[in-house]
Design a protein around this motif. Structure first.
Motif, PDB file in Angstrom:
ATOM      1  N   LEU A   1      16.576   5.833   5.377  1.00 22.16           N
ATOM      2  CA  LEU A   1      15.272   6.673   5.136  1.00 22.16           C
ATOM      3  C   LEU A   1      14.529   5.265   4.204  1.00 22.16           C
ATOM      4  O   LEU A   1      13.098   4.674   4.480  1.00 22.16           O
ATOM      5  CB  LEU A   1      15.120   7.546   4.068  1.00 22.16           C
ATOM      6  N   ASN A   2      15.162   4.759   3.725  1.00 21.93           N
ATOM      7  CA  ASN A   2      14.935   3.425   2.708  1.00 21.93           C
ATOM      8  C   ASN A   2      15.055   2.063   3.193  1.00 21.93           C
ATOM      9  O   ASN A   2      13.942   1.405   3.340  1.00 21.93           O
ATOM     10  CB  ASN A   2      16.114   2.635   1.416  1.00 21.93           C
ATOM     11  N   ASN A   3      15.884   2.416   4.807  1.00 21.28           N
ATOM     12  CA  ASN A   3      15.691   0.565   5.100  1.00 21.28           C
ATOM     13  C   ASN A   3      14.156   1.085   6.245  1.00 21.28           C
ATOM     14  O   ASN A   3      13.975   0.432   6.972  1.00 21.28           O
ATOM     15  CB  ASN A   3      17.294   0.520   5.944  1.00 21.28           C
ATOM     16  N   LEU A   4      14.558   2.688   6.742  1.00 21.08           N
ATOM     17  CA  LEU A   4      13.428   2.466   8.100  1.00 21.08           C
ATOM     18  C   LEU A   4      11.726   2.517   6.668  1.00 21.08           C
ATOM     19  O   LEU A   4      11.183   1.640   7.374  1.00 21.08           O
ATOM     20  CB  LEU A   4      13.350   3.858   8.547  1.00 21.08           C
ATOM     21  N   ALA A   5      11.605   2.415   6.166  1.00 24.98           N
ATOM     22  CA  ALA A   5      10.395   2.271   5.302  1.00 24.98           C
ATOM     23  C   ALA A   5      10.735   0.942   5.245  1.00 24.98           C
ATOM     24  O   ALA A   5       9.475  -0.003   5.045  1.00 24.98           O
ATOM     25  CB  ALA A   5      10.655   3.344   3.876  1.00 24.98           C
TER      26      ALA A   5
ATOM     27  N   LEU B   1       5.913  -4.345   8.976  1.00 23.67           N
ATOM     28  CA  LEU B   1       4.824  -4.512  10.107  1.00 23.67           C
ATOM     29  C   LEU B   1       3.705  -3.510   9.101  1.00 23.67           C
ATOM     30  O   LEU B   1       2.548  -4.136  10.703  1.00 23.67           O
ATOM     31  CB  LEU B   1       6.054  -3.549  11.341  1.00 23.67           C
ATOM     32  N   GLY B   2       3.736  -3.621   8.312  1.00 21.57           N
ATOM     33  CA  GLY B   2       2.336  -3.461   7.525  1.00 21.57           C
ATOM     34  C   GLY B   2       1.715  -1.301   7.967  1.00 21.57           C
ATOM     35  O   GLY B   2       0.442  -1.106   7.980  1.00 21.57           O
ATOM     36  N   ASP B   3       3.419  -0.681   8.267  1.00 21.46           N
ATOM     37  CA  ASP B   3       2.463   0.320   8.410  1.00 21.46           C
ATOM     38  C   ASP B   3       2.644   0.750   6.554  1.00 21.46           C
ATOM     39  O   ASP B   3       3.978   1.509   6.610  1.00 21.46           O
ATOM     40  CB  ASP B   3       3.159   1.201   9.344  1.00 21.46           C
ATOM     41  N   TYR B   4       2.396   0.798   5.860  1.00 24.54           N
ATOM     42  CA  TYR B   4       2.247   1.320   4.858  1.00 24.54           C
ATOM     43  C   TYR B   4       2.099   2.806   4.118  1.00 24.54           C
ATOM     44  O   TYR B   4       3.080   3.228   3.590  1.00 24.54           O
ATOM     45  CB  TYR B   4       0.991   0.888   3.398  1.00 24.54           C
ATOM     46  N   ASP B   5       1.201   2.981   4.866  1.00 25.60           N
ATOM     47  CA  ASP B   5       1.300   4.502   4.241  1.00 25.60           C
ATOM     48  C   ASP B   5       2.333   5.333   4.976  1.00 25.60           C
ATOM     49  O   ASP B   5       2.927   6.526   4.024  1.00 25.60           O
ATOM     50  CB  ASP B   5       0.260   5.731   5.630  1.00 25.60           C
ATOM     51  N   ARG B   6       2.344   5.109   6.082  1.00 19.70           N
ATOM     52  CA  ARG B   6       4.770   5.722   6.976  1.00 19.70           C
ATOM     53  C   ARG B   6       5.670   5.545   5.775  1.00 19.70           C
ATOM     54  O   ARG B   6       6.697   6.094   5.665  1.00 19.70           O
ATOM     55  CB  ARG B   6       4.232   5.782   8.360  1.00 19.70           C
ATOM     56  N   ALA B   7       5.732   3.841   5.216  1.00 20.44           N
ATOM     57  CA  ALA B   7       6.330   3.954   4.598  1.00 20.44           C
ATOM     58  C   ALA B   7       6.182   4.295   3.138  1.00 20.44           C
ATOM     59  O   ALA B   7       7.371   3.840   2.328  1.00 20.44           O
ATOM     60  CB  ALA B   7       6.271   1.980   4.210  1.00 20.44           C
ATOM     61  N   ARG B   8       5.189   4.237   2.317  1.00 13.52           N
ATOM     62  CA  ARG B   8       5.051   4.858   1.540  1.00 13.52           C
ATOM     63  C   ARG B   8       5.925   6.114   1.229  1.00 13.52           C
ATOM     64  O   ARG B   8       6.594   7.216   0.906  1.00 13.52           O
ATOM     65  CB  ARG B   8       3.974   5.290   0.780  1.00 13.52           C
TER      66      ARG B   8
ATOM     67  N   LEU C   1       2.486   0.130  -3.003  1.00 10.60           N
ATOM     68  CA  LEU C   1       2.034   1.170  -3.576  1.00 10.60           C
ATOM     69  C   LEU C   1       0.954  -0.438  -4.103  1.00 10.60           C
ATOM     70  O   LEU C   1      -0.398  -0.660  -4.225  1.00 10.60           O
ATOM     71  CB  LEU C   1       1.950   1.803  -4.787  1.00 10.60           C
ATOM     72  N   ARG C   2       1.836  -1.110  -4.616  1.00  8.99           N
ATOM     73  CA  ARG C   2       0.957  -2.724  -4.514  1.00  8.99           C
ATOM     74  C   ARG C   2      -0.369  -3.540  -3.045  1.00  8.99           C
ATOM     75  O   ARG C   2      -0.970  -3.569  -3.547  1.00  8.99           O
ATOM     76  CB  ARG C   2       1.641  -3.792  -5.037  1.00  8.99           C
ATOM     77  N   ALA C   3       0.974  -2.973  -2.054  1.00  6.41           N
ATOM     78  CA  ALA C   3       0.470  -3.886  -0.384  1.00  6.41           C
ATOM     79  C   ALA C   3      -1.213  -2.697  -0.322  1.00  6.41           C
ATOM     80  O   ALA C   3      -2.154  -3.121  -0.035  1.00  6.41           O
ATOM     81  CB  ALA C   3       1.337  -3.493   0.268  1.00  6.41           C
ATOM     82  N   LEU C   4      -1.001  -1.341  -1.194  1.00 10.86           N
ATOM     83  CA  LEU C   4      -2.009  -0.632  -1.044  1.00 10.86           C
ATOM     84  C   LEU C   4      -3.795  -0.219  -2.380  1.00 10.86           C
ATOM     85  O   LEU C   4      -4.363   0.422  -2.050  1.00 10.86           O
ATOM     86  CB  LEU C   4      -1.704   0.735  -0.891  1.00 10.86           C
ATOM     87  N   GLY C   5      -2.746  -1.573  -2.351  1.00 14.89           N
ATOM     88  CA  GLY C   5      -4.088  -1.730  -4.135  1.00 14.89           C
ATOM     89  C   GLY C   5      -3.933  -0.866  -5.234  1.00 14.89           C
ATOM     90  O   GLY C   5      -5.126  -0.433  -6.463  1.00 14.89           O
ATOM     91  N   ASP C   6      -2.391  -0.107  -5.390  1.00 15.98           N
ATOM     92  CA  ASP C   6      -2.484   0.795  -6.255  1.00 15.98           C
ATOM     93  C   ASP C   6      -2.075  -0.086  -7.320  1.00 15.98           C
ATOM     94  O   ASP C   6      -0.946   0.566  -7.296  1.00 15.98           O
ATOM     95  CB  ASP C   6      -1.985   2.152  -5.543  1.00 15.98           C
ATOM     96  N   TYR C   7      -2.189  -0.596  -8.174  1.00 15.85           N
ATOM     97  CA  TYR C   7      -1.895  -1.824  -9.432  1.00 15.85           C
ATOM     98  C   TYR C   7      -1.396  -1.131 -10.481  1.00 15.85           C
ATOM     99  O   TYR C   7      -0.398  -1.302 -10.709  1.00 15.85           O
ATOM    100  CB  TYR C   7      -2.254  -2.677  -8.995  1.00 15.85           C
ATOM    101  N   ASP C   8      -1.936   0.065 -10.441  1.00 18.40           N
ATOM    102  CA  ASP C   8      -1.588   0.039 -11.889  1.00 18.40           C
ATOM    103  C   ASP C   8      -0.241   1.341 -12.070  1.00 18.40           C
ATOM    104  O   ASP C   8       0.922   1.044 -12.824  1.00 18.40           O
ATOM    105  CB  ASP C   8      -2.792   1.888 -12.375  1.00 18.40           C
ATOM    106  N   ARG C   9      -0.374   2.079 -10.541  1.00 18.62           N
ATOM    107  CA  ARG C   9       1.028   2.872 -10.134  1.00 18.62           C
ATOM    108  C   ARG C   9       1.873   2.237 -10.421  1.00 18.62           C
ATOM    109  O   ARG C   9       3.657   2.388 -10.339  1.00 18.62           O
ATOM    110  CB  ARG C   9       1.094   4.097  -8.997  1.00 18.62           C
TER     111      ARG C   9
END
Length: 102
Positions: A8-12, A18-25, A57-65
């Protein structure tokens, strides 16, 4: 099983690249849950999952988390690995880059 978490980690990681941050998350969160169940809270693999999730999360802009998760990962690694270990330096670098807003 640990291999499921690693897969799962590797696929994420591929999805993140690839920039698919929601699925990676989603997959990083699943890998983290499995690793916590197997290893508990203080294991280098748990720290790896925390660090990877923080990067998304950083890529998604959630810097605090993201900062919180990087700090958790760093605390685990400092307890479980020798000083100066490359994994520790990697997370320290991620925190520094986060501090610069990148």
């Amino acid at each position: 099983h640990p291999d499921v978490a690693q897969s799962l980690n590797n696929l994420a990681a591929v999805l993140r690249a690839l920039g698919d941050y929601d699925r990676a998350r989603e997959l990083f969160e699943k890998a983290l849950a499995i690793r916590r169940k197997i290893y508990g809270e203080e294991h280098p693999d748990v720290a790896q999952s925390l660090n990877n999730l923080a990067l998304v999360l950083r890529a998604l802009g959630d810097y605090d988390r993201a900062r919180q998760l990087h700090e958790q990962a760093l605390a685990i690694l400092r307890k479980t690995l020798p000083p100066g270990h490359p994994h520790i330096r990697r997370v320290e670098g991620n925190l520094k880059r986060l501090g610069k807003g990148t």
